[in-house]
Design an enzyme around this catalytic site. Structure first.
Site, PDB file in Angstrom:
ATOM      1  CB  THR A   1      72.288  47.481  48.324  1.00 11.64           C
ATOM      2  OG1 THR A   1      70.914  47.088  48.387  1.00 11.64           O
ATOM      3  CG2 THR A   1      73.005  46.886  49.515  1.00 11.64           C
TER       4      THR A   1
ATOM      5  NE  ARG B   1      68.766  44.182  39.211  1.00 12.86           N
ATOM      6  CZ  ARG B   1      69.011  44.451  40.492  1.00 12.86           C
ATOM      7  NH1 ARG B   1      69.944  43.806  41.147  1.00 12.86           N
ATOM      8  NH2 ARG B   1      68.302  45.357  41.130  1.00 12.86           N
TER       9      ARG B   1
ATOM     10  CG  ASP C   1      67.276  46.184  49.470  1.00 10.53           C
ATOM     11  OD1 ASP C   1      66.447  47.105  49.417  1.00 10.53           O
ATOM     12  OD2 ASP C   1      67.419  45.335  48.555  1.00 10.53           O
TER      13      ASP C   1
ATOM     14  NE  ARG D   1      64.278  42.438  45.550  1.00 15.29           N
ATOM     15  CZ  ARG D   1      65.323  42.237  44.767  1.00 15.29           C
ATOM     16  NH1 ARG D   1      65.286  41.298  43.857  1.00 15.29           N
ATOM     17  NH2 ARG D   1      66.413  42.956  44.886  1.00 15.29           N
TER      18      ARG D   1
ATOM     19  CG  ASP E   1      73.621  39.472  48.042  1.00 15.03           C
ATOM     20  OD1 ASP E   1      73.001  40.278  47.328  1.00 15.03           O
ATOM     21  OD2 ASP E   1      73.152  38.374  48.404  1.00 15.03           O
TER      22      ASP E   1
ATOM     23  N   GLY F   1      71.243  47.137  41.953  1.00 11.53           N
ATOM     24  CA  GLY F   1      70.344  48.287  42.116  1.00 11.53           C
ATOM     25  C   GLY F   1      71.134  49.519  42.526  1.00 11.53           C
TER      26      GLY F   1
ATOM     27  CG  ASP G   1      70.461  43.172  51.192  1.00 10.84           C
ATOM     28  OD1 ASP G   1      71.486  43.878  51.168  1.00 10.84           O
ATOM     29  OD2 ASP G   1      69.938  42.708  50.168  1.00 10.84           O
TER      30      ASP G   1
HETATM   31  P1  ATP Z   1      70.956  44.756  44.972  1.00  5.46           P
HETATM   32  O1  ATP Z   1      71.173  44.367  46.413  1.00  5.46           O
HETATM   33  O2  ATP Z   1      70.705  46.190  44.792  1.00  5.46           O
HETATM   34  O3  ATP Z   1      70.002  43.858  44.252  1.00  5.46           O
HETATM   35  P2  ATP Z   1      73.111  43.174  43.891  1.00  5.46           P
HETATM   36  O4  ATP Z   1      74.536  43.471  43.642  1.00  5.46           O
HETATM   37  O5  ATP Z   1      72.815  42.098  44.911  1.00  5.46           O
HETATM   38  O6  ATP Z   1      72.395  44.546  44.244  1.00  5.46           O
HETATM   39  P3  ATP Z   1      72.329  41.435  41.726  1.00  5.46           P
HETATM   40  O7  ATP Z   1      71.388  41.664  40.607  1.00  5.46           O
HETATM   41  O8  ATP Z   1      72.110  40.271  42.623  1.00  5.46           O
HETATM   42  O9  ATP Z   1      72.398  42.807  42.508  1.00  5.46           O
HETATM   43  O10 ATP Z   1      73.818  41.267  41.124  1.00  5.46           O
HETATM   44  C1  ATP Z   1      74.367  42.240  40.246  1.00  5.46           C
HETATM   45  C2  ATP Z   1      75.188  41.562  39.184  1.00  5.46           C
HETATM   46  O11 ATP Z   1      76.288  40.866  39.789  1.00  5.46           O
HETATM   47  C3  ATP Z   1      74.470  40.502  38.380  1.00  5.46           C
HETATM   48  O12 ATP Z   1      73.668  41.056  37.354  1.00  5.46           O
HETATM   49  C4  ATP Z   1      75.628  39.711  37.825  1.00  5.46           C
HETATM   50  O13 ATP Z   1      76.208  40.375  36.726  1.00  5.46           O
HETATM   51  C5  ATP Z   1      76.635  39.736  38.988  1.00  5.46           C
HETATM   52  N1  ATP Z   1      76.512  38.495  39.785  1.00  5.46           N
HETATM   53  C6  ATP Z   1      75.544  38.167  40.662  1.00  5.46           C
HETATM   54  N2  ATP Z   1      75.727  36.942  41.194  1.00  5.46           N
HETATM   55  C7  ATP Z   1      76.853  36.462  40.610  1.00  5.46           C
HETATM   56  C8  ATP Z   1      77.590  35.231  40.726  1.00  5.46           C
HETATM   57  N3  ATP Z   1      77.189  34.244  41.536  1.00  5.46           N
HETATM   58  N4  ATP Z   1      78.686  35.096  39.965  1.00  5.46           N
HETATM   59  C9  ATP Z   1      79.110  36.070  39.125  1.00  5.46           C
HETATM   60  N5  ATP Z   1      78.475  37.245  38.989  1.00  5.46           N
HETATM   61  C10 ATP Z   1      77.365  37.464  39.711  1.00  5.46           C
END
Ligand code: ATP
Length: 320
Positions: free
Chosen positions: A126, A72, A128, A172, A103, A11, A130
């Site tokens: 992010t 994503r 959040d 969330r 994360d 995000g 979090d």
């Molecule tokens: P937000 O907190 O804003 O949701 P985020 O980085 O946690 O941000 P995610 O959608 O969980 O958002 O992860 C972003 C991208 O990171 C995913 O679309 C994927 O490409 C990659 N990713 C997430 N988890 C993994 C994993 N376990 N292994 C490899 N790549 C990952």
């Protein structure tokens, strides 16, 4: 290290652009080339990247969103996708990667380091808040300030009509946006995923505030508990005061970053490149007790976010 890559993932959050600027300018300072990768890990897999210069990051420190755009990417969860990402990095001679995201994005970075030896540094971007290892994530302060502005406006009209406003904010699994918005806007009630709510107690608190001369009430609800609409319906069944629902929605993800977020962005971006310059990878940067820190990625993503119950109690005591 001669060349590094930079991407934003997950995000978006206000301050990501300021962090991009700090990474690019610090790298140029050290004579390191930077490739800007579009659309997160998707761009890495699809080889969508170009070199960034001093002027590529002009006039963006004040802009919300991310000039690199974000996405994503499910392919990154597969071995095939990860191998493709690594082959793109190798093709361009990129030895290190800065990942700005949450994360999930950090888990992607960890994979690239552990399985393929790419030096990666995560910057927490992010709204959040979090992530446990850092006191604040990039974008949180701006998002809460946006919520505050909305709640201030709602308070005006709710007071005129003697209503109750139920305001939905993002979060969330983590109630920090609701908690910080609640305390700093003077909301009477906050409803967060970490604390079960008691409708009888909520009605009692609202009634008591009215008996004490209040003409309106604000209830801030985190999206992870339920929608403003759903909570309004529940509350309206047990109170004679008129209740209105507002969802702040994606507005809280945009806008010009606050001073606090720009400062974090400058420090995080700078620290990330300095680590890579020294050949250090598999780390995330953060802030703890007002100091910029770095930590092992796996350790950071394994830490469970702790809710600040003391702040929650503070709100209960002072919002009445
Ligand atoms: P937000 O907190 O804003 O949701 P985020 O980085 O946690 O941000 P995610 O959608 O969980 O958002 O992860 C972003 C991208 O990171 C995913 O679309 C994927 O490409 C990659 N990713 C997430 N988890 C993994 C994993 N376990 N292994 C490899 N790549 C990952």
């Amino acid at each position: 290290m001669k060349r590094i890559g930079l991407l934003t993932s997950g995000g978006d959050a206000p301050g990501m652009n300021a962090a991009i600027r700090a990474v690019v300018r610090t790298a140029i300072y050290y004579g390191i080339e930077v490739y800007g990768i579009e659309r997160g890990y998707s761009g890495l897999i699809e080889d969508r990247m170009s070199p960034m210069e001093m002027r590529s990051v002009s006039n963006i420190v004040q802009r919300g969103g991310t000039i690199l755009r974000t996405a994503r990417c499910l392919e990154m969860l597969t071995e095939e996708g990860q191998k493709q990402a690594v082959s793109t990095l190798e093709k361009h001679g990129i030895e290190g990667l800065v990942v700005i995201g949450g994360d999930g994005s950090f888990r992607g970075a960890k994979c690239l380091t552990e399985n393929y030896g790419i030096a990666t540094i995560g910057i927490p971007g992010t709204i959040d808040n979090d992530l446990q290892y850092t006191d604040y994530t990039l974008g949180f302060d701006t998002a809460v300030n946006t919520c505050l502005e909305m709640v201030n406006k709602l308070r005006d009209t709710m007071t005129s009509h003697e209503r109750i406003s139920v305001v939905e904010v993002m979060g969330r699994h983590c109630g920090d946006i609701a908690l910080y918005t609640g305390i700093t806007s003077g909301a009477e009630i906050i409803i967060v995923p970490e604390v079960p709510y008691d409708m009888e107690d909520i009605v009692m608190r609202i009634n008591r505030s009215r008996e004490n001369g209040k003409h309106s009430n604000i209830v801030v609800v985190a999206e992870g508990v339920m929608s403003a609409e759903a909570f309004t319906k529940q509350l309206q069944e047990v109170t004679s005061y008129s209740v209105r629902a507002t969802n702040i929605g994606h507005i809280q993800r945009g806008g010009s970053p606050s001073m606090a977020d720009r400062m974090l962005a400058a420090q995080f971006g700078n620290k990330a490149v300095r680590l890579l310059k020294d050949g250090i990878g598999n780390r995330v940067v953060g802030i703890h007790d007002n100091h910029i820190i770095d930590m092992d990625i796996l350790e950071a993503v394994s830490m469970k976010k702790q809710f600040d119950y003391e702040l929650y109690e503070t709100l209960q005591m002072i919002s009445m």
